[in-house]
Write a protein that holds these residues in place. Structure first.
Motif: not given
Length: 125
Positions: A43-45, A87-91
């Protein structure tokens, strides 16, 4: 004579309680290996890049010096770690995992020789 002992700043081997000592030496053998590359997002998280394992063996010799005698202590442990790299939040790169360690000799502080389970969080920036 001053009898105060400072806390040790050296890394203690896994699976044992740390204690203040006068002299320490340790050896570590570790093998890292990738297990899977799932490349899946949640979910993007959190985006999971890789699942890896680390096998290790550690040997440590400690020495405590008293007024009349020296105490030599040898600890050994084996174990494994399962680590999820992602990666958290894809960053923000972060690794979370679990470590299972089995002491091979009895701990002199806790008088136990039981396996330990620890949870790991490693930030990789």
């Amino acid at each position: 004579k001053n009898k105060y002992r400072f806390n040790t700043q050296t890394q203690f081997i896994r699976g044992y309680e740390d204690f203040s000592n006068d002299q320490a030496s340790w050896q570590r053998i570790a093998y890292h290996m990738p297990l899977f590359y799932p490349d899946v997002g949640i979910n993007g998280l959190y985006f999971l890049n890789r699942i890896r394992s680390r096998l290790f063996f550690e040997n440590a010799d400690y020495q405590l010096v008293g007024r009349t005698r020296k105490l030599n202590i040898n600890y050994q442990t084996v174990g494994t770690e399962i680590i999820l790299d992602g990666k958290v939040l894809n960053v923000l790169p972060i690794s979370i995992g679990m470590r299972i360690s089995q002491p091979l000799k009895k701990d002199l502080i806790t008088s136990k020789k039981s396996p330990g389970i620890e949870f790991l969080v490693e930030q990789l920036f």
